[in-house]
Design a protein around this motif. Sequence first.
Motif, PDB file in Angstrom:
ATOM      1  N   TRP A 458      22.330  19.542 -13.533  1.00 38.10           N
ATOM      2  CA  TRP A 458      21.138  20.360 -13.321  1.00 38.10           C
ATOM      3  C   TRP A 458      21.014  21.427 -14.415  1.00 38.10           C
ATOM      4  CZ3 TRP A 458      17.345  20.131  -9.464  1.00 38.10           C
ATOM      5  CH2 TRP A 458      16.411  21.160  -9.505  1.00 38.10           C
ATOM      6  N   ASN A 459      22.080  22.171 -14.633  1.00 37.28           N
ATOM      7  CA  ASN A 459      22.012  23.253 -15.609  1.00 37.28           C
ATOM      8  C   ASN A 459      22.036  22.733 -17.041  1.00 37.28           C
ATOM      9  OD1 ASN A 459      22.089  25.931 -14.051  1.00 37.28           O
ATOM     10  ND2 ASN A 459      23.702  24.733 -13.060  1.00 37.28           N
ATOM     11  N   GLY A 460      22.646  21.582 -17.254  1.00 36.09           N
ATOM     12  CA  GLY A 460      22.569  20.962 -18.570  1.00 36.09           C
ATOM     13  C   GLY A 460      21.137  20.605 -18.921  1.00 36.09           C
ATOM     14  N   GLY A 461      20.408  20.042 -17.956  1.00 34.65           N
ATOM     15  CA  GLY A 461      19.000  19.734 -18.172  1.00 34.65           C
ATOM     16  C   GLY A 461      18.167  20.983 -18.376  1.00 34.65           C
ATOM     17  N   TYR A 462      18.505  22.043 -17.640  1.00 33.15           N
ATOM     18  CA  TYR A 462      17.761  23.309 -17.735  1.00 33.15           C
ATOM     19  C   TYR A 462      17.889  23.924 -19.129  1.00 33.15           C
ATOM     20  CZ  TYR A 462      16.724  28.272 -16.864  1.00 33.15           C
ATOM     21  OH  TYR A 462      16.229  29.560 -16.925  1.00 33.15           O
ATOM     22  N   PHE A 463      19.102  24.041 -19.622  1.00 38.69           N
ATOM     23  CA  PHE A 463      19.312  24.682 -20.928  1.00 38.69           C
ATOM     24  C   PHE A 463      18.982  23.746 -22.084  1.00 38.69           C
ATOM     25  CE2 PHE A 463      22.055  27.357 -18.217  1.00 38.69           C
ATOM     26  CZ  PHE A 463      21.555  28.602 -18.584  1.00 38.69           C
ATOM     27  N   LEU A 464      19.388  22.485 -21.979  1.00 38.27           N
ATOM     28  CA  LEU A 464      19.113  21.540 -23.058  1.00 38.27           C
ATOM     29  C   LEU A 464      17.612  21.284 -23.194  1.00 38.27           C
ATOM     30  CD1 LEU A 464      20.654  19.874 -25.150  1.00 38.27           C
ATOM     31  CD2 LEU A 464      20.618  17.954 -23.551  1.00 38.27           C
ATOM     32  N   GLY A 465      16.905  21.302 -22.076  1.00 37.64           N
ATOM     33  CA  GLY A 465      15.456  21.120 -22.122  1.00 37.64           C
ATOM     34  C   GLY A 465      14.780  22.225 -22.922  1.00 37.64           C
ATOM     35  N   GLN A 466      15.234  23.449 -22.749  1.00 35.55           N
ATOM     36  CA  GLN A 466      14.659  24.564 -23.508  1.00 35.55           C
ATOM     37  C   GLN A 466      14.981  24.445 -24.995  1.00 35.55           C
ATOM     38  OE1 GLN A 466      15.011  28.577 -21.605  1.00 35.55           O
ATOM     39  NE2 GLN A 466      16.025  27.463 -19.954  1.00 35.55           N
ATOM     40  N   ILE A 467      16.231  24.119 -25.297  1.00 33.09           N
ATOM     41  CA  ILE A 467      16.647  24.036 -26.703  1.00 33.09           C
ATOM     42  C   ILE A 467      15.915  22.905 -27.422  1.00 33.09           C
ATOM     43  CG2 ILE A 467      18.603  23.569 -28.229  1.00 33.09           C
ATOM     44  CD1 ILE A 467      20.391  24.892 -26.062  1.00 33.09           C
ATOM     45  N   CYS A 468      15.956  21.726 -26.845  1.00 33.14           N
ATOM     46  CA  CYS A 468      15.314  20.574 -27.493  1.00 33.14           C
ATOM     47  C   CYS A 468      13.793  20.712 -27.498  1.00 33.14           C
ATOM     48  CB  CYS A 468      15.714  19.284 -26.787  1.00 33.14           C
ATOM     49  SG  CYS A 468      17.474  18.887 -26.950  1.00 33.14           S
ATOM     50  N   GLY A 469      13.239  21.313 -26.452  1.00 32.61           N
ATOM     51  CA  GLY A 469      11.798  21.477 -26.378  1.00 32.61           C
ATOM     52  C   GLY A 469      11.256  22.330 -27.517  1.00 32.61           C
ATOM     53  N   VAL A 470      11.892  23.483 -27.780  1.00 29.07           N
ATOM     54  CA  VAL A 470      11.394  24.347 -28.861  1.00 29.07           C
ATOM     55  C   VAL A 470      11.680  23.728 -30.222  1.00 29.07           C
ATOM     56  CG1 VAL A 470      11.579  26.436 -27.466  1.00 29.07           C
ATOM     57  CG2 VAL A 470      13.497  25.769 -28.919  1.00 29.07           C
ATOM     58  N   ALA A 471      12.802  22.987 -30.344  1.00 26.27           N
ATOM     59  CA  ALA A 471      13.109  22.348 -31.626  1.00 26.27           C
ATOM     60  C   ALA A 471      12.045  21.303 -31.983  1.00 26.27           C
ATOM     61  CB  ALA A 471      14.497  21.703 -31.575  1.00 26.27           C
ATOM     62  N   VAL A 472      11.710  20.455 -31.012  1.00 29.41           N
ATOM     63  CA  VAL A 472      10.678  19.443 -31.248  1.00 29.41           C
ATOM     64  C   VAL A 472       9.322  20.109 -31.439  1.00 29.41           C
ATOM     65  CG1 VAL A 472       9.440  17.491 -30.222  1.00 29.41           C
ATOM     66  CG2 VAL A 472      11.933  17.651 -30.007  1.00 29.41           C
ATOM     67  N   GLY A 473       9.069  21.175 -30.689  1.00 27.64           N
ATOM     68  CA  GLY A 473       7.799  21.879 -30.813  1.00 27.64           C
ATOM     69  C   GLY A 473       7.571  22.422 -32.206  1.00 27.64           C
ATOM     70  N   HIS A 474       8.614  22.915 -32.846  1.00 26.97           N
ATOM     71  CA  HIS A 474       8.475  23.463 -34.195  1.00 26.97           C
ATOM     72  C   HIS A 474       8.360  22.369 -35.245  1.00 26.97           C
ATOM     73  CE1 HIS A 474       8.796  27.709 -33.393  1.00 26.97           C
ATOM     74  NE2 HIS A 474       9.894  27.543 -32.684  1.00 26.97           N
ATOM     75  N   HIS A 475       9.044  21.259 -35.042  1.00 30.01           N
ATOM     76  CA  HIS A 475       9.062  20.215 -36.068  1.00 30.01           C
ATOM     77  C   HIS A 475       7.960  19.171 -35.895  1.00 30.01           C
ATOM     78  CE1 HIS A 475      13.140  21.868 -36.647  1.00 30.01           C
ATOM     79  NE2 HIS A 475      13.004  21.430 -37.886  1.00 30.01           N
ATOM     80  N   VAL A 476       7.448  19.007 -34.666  1.00 31.22           N
ATOM     81  CA  VAL A 476       6.413  17.995 -34.420  1.00 31.22           C
ATOM     82  C   VAL A 476       5.117  18.689 -33.989  1.00 31.22           C
ATOM     83  CG1 VAL A 476       5.811  15.891 -33.174  1.00 31.22           C
ATOM     84  CG2 VAL A 476       8.199  16.330 -33.809  1.00 31.22           C
ATOM     85  N   SER A 477       5.061  19.074 -32.739  1.00 31.37           N
ATOM     86  CA  SER A 477       3.892  19.791 -32.217  1.00 31.37           C
ATOM     87  C   SER A 477       4.274  20.458 -30.906  1.00 31.37           C
ATOM     88  CB  SER A 477       2.720  18.835 -31.989  1.00 31.37           C
ATOM     89  OG  SER A 477       2.997  17.940 -30.920  1.00 31.37           O
ATOM     90  N   GLY A 478       3.452  21.446 -30.506  1.00 28.83           N
ATOM     91  CA  GLY A 478       3.726  22.144 -29.257  1.00 28.83           C
ATOM     92  C   GLY A 478       3.695  21.219 -28.060  1.00 28.83           C
ATOM     93  N   GLY A 479       2.738  20.301 -28.027  1.00 28.85           N
ATOM     94  CA  GLY A 479       2.646  19.357 -26.918  1.00 28.85           C
ATOM     95  C   GLY A 479       3.851  18.453 -26.821  1.00 28.85           C
ATOM     96  N   ALA A 480       4.304  17.973 -27.987  1.00 28.85           N
ATOM     97  CA  ALA A 480       5.486  17.108 -27.997  1.00 28.85           C
ATOM     98  C   ALA A 480       6.710  17.870 -27.532  1.00 28.85           C
ATOM     99  CB  ALA A 480       5.711  16.553 -29.399  1.00 28.85           C
ATOM    100  N   GLY A 481       6.825  19.138 -27.957  1.00 29.70           N
ATOM    101  CA  GLY A 481       7.960  19.955 -27.529  1.00 29.70           C
ATOM    102  C   GLY A 481       7.973  20.177 -26.038  1.00 29.70           C
ATOM    103  N   ALA A 482       6.786  20.461 -25.470  1.00 30.16           N
ATOM    104  CA  ALA A 482       6.702  20.653 -24.019  1.00 30.16           C
ATOM    105  C   ALA A 482       7.076  19.374 -23.284  1.00 30.16           C
ATOM    106  CB  ALA A 482       5.295  21.091 -23.643  1.00 30.16           C
ATOM    107  N   GLY A 483       6.618  18.238 -23.787  1.00 28.34           N
ATOM    108  CA  GLY A 483       6.950  16.964 -23.148  1.00 28.34           C
ATOM    109  C   GLY A 483       8.434  16.673 -23.176  1.00 28.34           C
ATOM    110  N   VAL A 484       9.064  16.910 -24.318  1.00 29.40           N
ATOM    111  CA  VAL A 484      10.506  16.670 -24.437  1.00 29.40           C
ATOM    112  C   VAL A 484      11.284  17.624 -23.543  1.00 29.40           C
ATOM    113  CG1 VAL A 484      12.475  16.837 -26.000  1.00 29.40           C
ATOM    114  CG2 VAL A 484      10.395  15.683 -26.749  1.00 29.40           C
TER     115      VAL A 484
END
Length: 669
Positions: A458-484
């Motif tokens: 549960w907490n791995g998904g919580y923290f990893l989701g935030q980290i990967c979400g902003v990383a993808v958001g910066h490199h691809v797009s905000g929508g893609a980051g939110a989805g990831v």
Amino acid sequence: MLGNFSKVRKAFMQGGGKKSEDGRDQWPSRAAFLLASMGGAIGQGNIIRYPSQVFNNVGLQWFVPYLLSIFVLAIPGLVLEVAIGQAYRGGAVAAYNRMNRRMRGVGLASVMVSAVVVVYFAVILVWIMVYFRHSFTSPLPWTGRTEEFYSMQVLRQVDPIAGEIGSNGVKSFVSYPGVGLIGESVGWSAFIWFCVFLCMFNGVGITGRAAYFTMALPIFMTVVLLGRCCSLENAGRGIRLYFASWDSDNLASGQLWQTACGQVFFSTGVGFGYYIAYASYNSMWANAVQDAVIIVCSNCAFETIAAFAVFGVVGYLDINPANTPRLGAFEIGFLTYPAAIVAMPGANFWAVLFFLTLLLLGISSTYPMLDVVVTGIMDRYGHKLPRPLVAVVLVVIAFLISLMYCSQFGYYLLDGVDRWINNLALVFVVWSELALSTTVYRFKDVFTETGKPAFALWNGGYFLGQICGVAVGHHVSGGAGAGVGFGIFIVGASSALVVCKTPSTPAPRFWNKNPVLKRFWFLAFYSGNQLRRDLNVIVATGKNWSIPVLWSPLVRYISAPVLFIVYSLSYPEFWTLRNDPVYVFGFILAHFCLVFAVVSLVLPKYFDVFVPMHRLDDGKRLAAPGVNANILEAEINDSAETGSSRSPPPDRSSPANKSLGVGVTGEKL
């Protein structure tokens, strides 16, 4: 007469001498605590930074994200800090250690942020003193040459030699030929630090008295300035920009939301640690939640009303976003206001009043940050060291460090450090406070009820989701980051629910209807809700306001992710400034705070040296889901007195547990 002077001197030196029930120093009154705390929040930034942010995003649409940020970020964060300071009776390190020993580094990072900021913040007051001194000269020496005076007489900066960033990396670094000290700045710096020392050297008794002067007087002076600026010719033109225009298209701008969020966050002062330190000197049974709301609302009301003065000046000078580039805080305070004052009748009087107001507001924000460091040292070594000696040593050290900002490249160094300490370190500290407090608090209870694999997923998904979400958001797009980000969290949460044991402890009402809901409750909400309940036993006694049920899910699932997004926005900017040594220095310095928080989470024992010896075990608790923390501590104390190595978990249905308002469902009765 000498006898009366001796009595006044003795009362001043003793700092009030009032003590709490547990022997800790206590504020002379609730008003003293509120004024000192508001002084930490309300500074010259409310008069010059806030209006600059509004001017750059002019229109009533500004208040949509601004008000939302107050309720989503400022109030929840401040409630946490005031409540744990008051309930846990210690500064940032001691308070977070009592929450859980793995959060010691978060408290230490908070202390470091204050220690770094207070040094360069005092230098801004030095620049104000230069203006204040010249305000007695007639005509005002910046008449007709506002920018030249600011650059050559106040900052006395030597322009850097530009570097270059090529397609293959850094070709050359920025260099600063001017490194000499500025004599006047050094002298005024010594004066500022002496004033700061007088406001906090002997405890909250002295600080409480100082707050009446450094906070109450500037409020009156601001009202006077407000009346004068709003009565200037064409002032209504500027005020209409502020409060009578609307641009709905701007609401779709991410820049508007980021700016409003940052303004509320930085203006309120959450994360510096002084609310925790100051609340620890409150009575344990004070109305912490109400105090937090009063502080936030007072701060936001002050800057919102004070901005009318600036926009009166804006109308008077016929400035608007169409004919003026974006304004910064320093431009408002050291260029726009002085230019308007020159044209006013009685210019010297208004100059003295304006810069004295900025000075007092600045001092009221400076000594709380130094008090954070003093409180941490006194918590750890107070039995060996007198507070005045600690204050003297810290003031001298701070003055010596501040000399590097009193140099010909000091302005650039200040900007380089301030940018990353505020945008990276401070934001990360508050994110850590909100995310970790609702994760690691009494996590053994969650282990017991759900199993370690479910907790980790549960907490791995919580923290990893935030980290990967902003990383993808910066490199691809905000929508893609939110989805990831959401995708990773949903996968982690779903997996956790599958492998989770069915909890044996009843969950509150709705969540107790079936096994899946019970699993979801313990994984998603237990730690934050239990923290809320344990704090409410202390801070919500009698008619005091209680921390509401929605606080913990708001902090964990809205406030913390929003802050992580704000935190991530600073890294792309650094890439464009990586050839400037002062920005590189500030960037590295900011990451020490991150290191403290992360290392403490994994290796808390290495931070024992920063925790009071008698409180090293404060954060250790027996696994007893749903049982109030006070009962757990009583059980541990009983087992220690009887020589037993372990005591069974308390009975959740016992009369003692119910007497504290905790029933078998885990909710307040």
